[in-house]
Motif scaffolding. Sequence first.
Motif, PDB file in Angstrom:
ATOM      1  N   GLU A 160       0.849  -1.192   0.000  1.00  0.00           N
ATOM      2  CA  GLU A 160       0.000   0.000   0.000  1.00  0.00           C
ATOM      3  C   GLU A 160       0.881   1.237   0.000  1.00  0.00           C
ATOM      4  O   GLU A 160       1.753   1.391   0.866  1.00  0.00           O
ATOM      5  N   VAL A 161       0.673   2.102  -0.977  1.00  0.00           N
ATOM      6  CA  VAL A 161       1.503   3.299  -1.104  1.00  0.00           C
ATOM      7  C   VAL A 161       0.629   4.529  -1.301  1.00  0.00           C
ATOM      8  O   VAL A 161      -0.540   4.433  -1.676  1.00  0.00           O
ATOM      9  N   THR A 162       1.230   5.674  -1.033  1.00  0.00           N
ATOM     10  CA  THR A 162       0.665   6.957  -1.423  1.00  0.00           C
ATOM     11  C   THR A 162       1.468   7.430  -2.626  1.00  0.00           C
ATOM     12  O   THR A 162       2.698   7.423  -2.595  1.00  0.00           O
ATOM     13  N   ALA A 163       0.784   7.800  -3.700  1.00  0.00           N
ATOM     14  CA  ALA A 163       1.454   8.160  -4.946  1.00  0.00           C
ATOM     15  C   ALA A 163       0.959   9.513  -5.432  1.00  0.00           C
ATOM     16  O   ALA A 163      -0.249   9.761  -5.482  1.00  0.00           O
ATOM     17  N   PHE A 275       5.420   9.143 -10.970  1.00  0.00           N
ATOM     18  CA  PHE A 275       4.902   9.343  -9.620  1.00  0.00           C
ATOM     19  C   PHE A 275       6.054   9.438  -8.624  1.00  0.00           C
ATOM     20  O   PHE A 275       7.109   8.828  -8.821  1.00  0.00           O
ATOM     21  N   VAL A 276       5.833  10.197  -7.555  1.00  0.00           N
ATOM     22  CA  VAL A 276       6.672  10.083  -6.368  1.00  0.00           C
ATOM     23  C   VAL A 276       5.843   9.267  -5.380  1.00  0.00           C
ATOM     24  O   VAL A 276       4.690   9.593  -5.086  1.00  0.00           O
ATOM     25  N   VAL A 277       6.437   8.164  -4.900  1.00  0.00           N
ATOM     26  CA  VAL A 277       5.701   7.126  -4.178  1.00  0.00           C
ATOM     27  C   VAL A 277       6.369   6.842  -2.841  1.00  0.00           C
ATOM     28  O   VAL A 277       7.604   6.862  -2.738  1.00  0.00           O
ATOM     29  N   TYR A 278       5.558   6.569  -1.808  1.00  0.00           N
ATOM     30  CA  TYR A 278       6.106   6.124  -0.521  1.00  0.00           C
ATOM     31  C   TYR A 278       5.075   5.256   0.185  1.00  0.00           C
ATOM     32  O   TYR A 278       3.867   5.383  -0.060  1.00  0.00           O
ATOM     33  N   PRO A 279       5.519   4.324   1.033  1.00  0.00           N
ATOM     34  CA  PRO A 279       4.579   3.432   1.716  1.00  0.00           C
ATOM     35  C   PRO A 279       3.572   4.216   2.550  1.00  0.00           C
ATOM     36  O   PRO A 279       3.936   5.174   3.246  1.00  0.00           O
ATOM     37  N   ARG A 280       2.325   3.810   2.484  1.00  0.00           N
ATOM     38  CA  ARG A 280       1.263   4.529   3.186  1.00  0.00           C
ATOM     39  C   ARG A 280       1.467   4.513   4.698  1.00  0.00           C
ATOM     40  O   ARG A 280       1.116   5.454   5.406  1.00  0.00           O
ATOM     41  N   ARG A 281       2.044   3.424   5.196  1.00  0.00           N
ATOM     42  CA  ARG A 281       2.241   3.294   6.642  1.00  0.00           C
ATOM     43  C   ARG A 281       3.421   4.117   7.144  1.00  0.00           C
ATOM     44  O   ARG A 281       3.595   4.294   8.350  1.00  0.00           O
TER      45      ARG A 281
END
Length: 314
Positions: A160-163, A275-281
Amino acid sequence: MDEAGDKITLRQMQIFLAAVECRSFIRAAEKLSLSPPAVSMQMSRLAEALGATLFVKDGRSVQPTQTATALVPYAERLAETLREAVHVVEQIQGRLDNQVRVAMVSTARNFGPQLVQQFLRQRPAAQVEISIANRDGVIAQLQEDRADLALMGRPPRRIEVTAHQFAKHPYVLIGNPEHPLTRFRRIRRADLVMHRFLVRESGSGTRMVHEHFFREAGLPLPPAQEMDSNANIKQAVMANMGLAFLSAHTIALERQAGKLSVLSVDGMPQLRDWFVVYPRRKTLGPAAREFRDFVTTDGPAFMRGFFGEDYGAE
């Protein structure tokens, strides 16, 4: 005595030192922003834990006993150790706050370092670590917390990521300028099946574009040779060993030099997104948050200026 030591707290030792210095529980309370009863209670508990009298009343003041005087250098040593520990933690946290670990897919190597350099001009104190890998490698770095953020195409599904999208990512079909297909003004997808292709390894974003292009039209995949990098694919195409789907962002120099041609094919170019992406948690540190905000805010204009085409975010 070991049991007594277990009952003694650092806070009691700090209060003890203030009481010795001030010779008054009231003034010690004012210095530490405590109430006088709180100071008196903590000193009573400390004396009880040690099994010794620490202060005797002298009018409105208190005087340290011989035992208390002997205890002072040990209390001071504890206080100094605590200050040193806090200082070390602050230094480490300061470095962590300034640290950003950025992973980028291999296709992003053509602009990613320059984008990072632009960010550093605005935040010179930041310490940015860059790693470049294929798509699966970048996802693994995010999953294993070896990277804070990533620059990549389609966001992963297995974590799960925020993108945040910041630019368009065009894919084109390239060939040697002497390839027979370069003579045609428009090429049908079906005409490509008989030609040899050069592809990246399974799991890479470029390979996904290649396979989707043919399967979307219900066509079989053409014969292909697998290569481990876009650079090797470009060299092979320039040697007229086959055709390839590559990001337009990776071929600008070779195209300008006339070493590669972009073929006019139905369904191309195919526009993806960066996209710049990072784990949602994940909770991003200050510098990582600033890098994310920089990419989403300034990234579109940077990409337009860097590539000279309007591939910024819509």
